[in-house]
Motif scaffolding. Structure first.
Motif, PDB file in Angstrom:
ATOM      1  N   GLY A  19       0.819  -1.203   0.000  1.00  0.00           N
ATOM      2  CA  GLY A  19       0.000   0.000   0.000  1.00  0.00           C
ATOM      3  C   GLY A  19       0.854   1.254   0.000  1.00  0.00           C
ATOM      4  N   ARG A  20       1.928   1.226   0.779  1.00  0.00           N
ATOM      5  CA  ARG A  20       2.828   2.389   0.821  1.00  0.00           C
ATOM      6  C   ARG A  20       3.485   2.624  -0.530  1.00  0.00           C
ATOM      7  N   GLU A  21       3.863   1.558  -1.213  1.00  0.00           N
ATOM      8  CA  GLU A  21       4.481   1.709  -2.536  1.00  0.00           C
ATOM      9  C   GLU A  21       3.503   2.321  -3.534  1.00  0.00           C
ATOM     10  N   VAL A  22       2.248   1.887  -3.487  1.00  0.00           N
ATOM     11  CA  VAL A  22       1.232   2.443  -4.381  1.00  0.00           C
ATOM     12  C   VAL A  22       1.112   3.949  -4.175  1.00  0.00           C
ATOM     13  N   LEU A  23       1.020   4.360  -2.922  1.00  0.00           N
ATOM     14  CA  LEU A  23       0.878   5.788  -2.625  1.00  0.00           C
ATOM     15  C   LEU A  23       2.161   6.554  -2.926  1.00  0.00           C
ATOM     16  N   THR A  24       3.305   5.939  -2.694  1.00  0.00           N
ATOM     17  CA  THR A  24       4.583   6.600  -2.966  1.00  0.00           C
ATOM     18  C   THR A  24       4.755   6.859  -4.458  1.00  0.00           C
ATOM     19  N   PRO A  66       5.821  15.598  -1.756  1.00  0.00           N
ATOM     20  CA  PRO A  66       6.837  15.080  -0.827  1.00  0.00           C
ATOM     21  C   PRO A  66       6.412  13.738  -0.235  1.00  0.00           C
ATOM     22  N   LYS A  67       7.390  12.944   0.185  1.00  0.00           N
ATOM     23  CA  LYS A  67       7.094  11.615   0.723  1.00  0.00           C
ATOM     24  C   LYS A  67       6.244  11.677   1.987  1.00  0.00           C
ATOM     25  N   LYS A  68       6.326  12.776   2.724  1.00  0.00           N
ATOM     26  CA  LYS A  68       5.533  12.875   3.948  1.00  0.00           C
ATOM     27  C   LYS A  68       4.037  12.841   3.656  1.00  0.00           C
ATOM     28  N   ARG A  69       3.657  13.175   2.422  1.00  0.00           N
ATOM     29  CA  ARG A  69       2.236  13.126   2.061  1.00  0.00           C
ATOM     30  C   ARG A  69       1.717  11.701   2.120  1.00  0.00           C
ATOM     31  N   VAL A  70       2.566  10.717   1.861  1.00  0.00           N
ATOM     32  CA  VAL A  70       2.160   9.314   1.935  1.00  0.00           C
ATOM     33  C   VAL A  70       1.745   8.967   3.361  1.00  0.00           C
ATOM     34  N   ARG A 105       2.627  -1.662   4.864  1.00  0.00           N
ATOM     35  CA  ARG A 105       3.745  -2.492   4.424  1.00  0.00           C
ATOM     36  C   ARG A 105       3.295  -3.816   3.821  1.00  0.00           C
ATOM     37  N   ARG A 106       2.015  -4.102   3.902  1.00  0.00           N
ATOM     38  CA  ARG A 106       1.484  -5.337   3.315  1.00  0.00           C
ATOM     39  C   ARG A 106       1.228  -5.146   1.827  1.00  0.00           C
ATOM     40  N   THR A 107       1.300  -6.240   1.063  1.00  0.00           N
ATOM     41  CA  THR A 107       1.012  -6.149  -0.361  1.00  0.00           C
ATOM     42  C   THR A 107      -0.499  -6.023  -0.576  1.00  0.00           C
ATOM     43  N   VAL A 108      -0.865  -5.318  -1.628  1.00  0.00           N
ATOM     44  CA  VAL A 108      -2.273  -5.056  -1.918  1.00  0.00           C
ATOM     45  C   VAL A 108      -3.037  -6.350  -2.170  1.00  0.00           C
ATOM     46  N   GLY A 109      -2.341  -7.366  -2.712  1.00  0.00           N
ATOM     47  CA  GLY A 109      -2.989  -8.650  -2.953  1.00  0.00           C
ATOM     48  C   GLY A 109      -3.515  -9.309  -1.690  1.00  0.00           C
TER      49      GLY A 109
END
Length: 237
Positions: free
Chosen positions: A90-95, A104-108, A123-127
């Protein structure tokens, strides 16, 4: 503002939309209500430039979506909660979304907190997400750029009662801050609870629009909706 002006869309001679006209003003929530197959998703696809209307026009902030200078920044969209790559967190999607928008990364971190996803869940995968978690992530992605207009297709799907209550409060806060919110749903009760203005659609045509009180006129909104959609079905047959 979001505006549809006599929008029609035909596929192989069959009209999915028939001269649809309505507007969503800043500071308000418009519920776009209709049964499955009524034309809601087609209308949102036209609005967001995913397909072209056969006739008429649909604009966001006074321009066609494709003509906006910063469409992902000024307009937030959630059309499919399952659209994000299942192998990304989830964090990667938003990043990735934040990087594309130059944020900026703080927006995530701000968005994860806003939509109620914990650090561990980010930190979990969206799947591995439940449907409700994917809805929260999709809403968060739509809100990355602090949009002036928000377009949501069935955002309550998969949310538990607490999540639905949270979503209502979030949309109300966004509208009160000046955002124009368009909420598409087939769930009458959900739209009735949160919307300032309701547009009822059936068989590709706008059947009625107005406030809950205006549309009910002394009877239940549910009965009004059932009567209108039944009449639309009979006229199409």
């Amino acid at each position: 503002m979001i505006e549809f002006h006599r929008v029609s869309k035909a596929y192989k001679g069959v009209k999915a939309l028939d001269e649809v006209s309505f507007s969503v003003r800043p500071g308000g929530i418009t519920g776009f209500l209709g049964p499955n197959g009524a034309g809601k998703s087609t209308a949102l696809r036209v609005l967001t430039g995913l397909c072209r209307p056969t006739s008429g026009s649909a604009t966001v902030l006074g321009r066609a979506y494709a003509e906006l200078d910063r469409p992902g920044y000024d307009v937030g969209t959630l059309l499919d909660a399952g659209a994000h790559h299942p192998g990304r967190t989830g964090r990667e999607v938003l990043t990735l979304g934040a990087l594309l928008l130059g944020l900026p990364k703080k927006r995530v971190d701000e968005v994860l907190e806003l939509v109620g996803l914990t650090v561990r869940e980010g930190r979990r995968t969206v799947g591995g997400y439940s449907l409700g978690m994917r809805q929260r992530l999709g809403i968060g992605h739509a809100l990355l750029g602090r949009p002036q207009a928000l377009i949501l297709d069935e955002p309550a799907n998969g949310l538990d009662p607490q999540g639905i209550q949270w979503m209502r409060g979030l949309l109300r806060d966004l509208a009160d801050a000046g955002c124009a919110v368009l909420l598409s749903s087939h769930l009458l009760h959900e739209v009735e609870q949160v919307a300032d203005h309701i547009v009822m659609i059936g068989c590709g045509r706008v059947l009625a629009q107005g406030s809950v009180a205006e549309l009910a006129r002394g009877r239940s909104l549910e009965q009004t909706f059932l009567d209108l959609t039944s009449d639309a079905d009979r006229s199409r047959a």
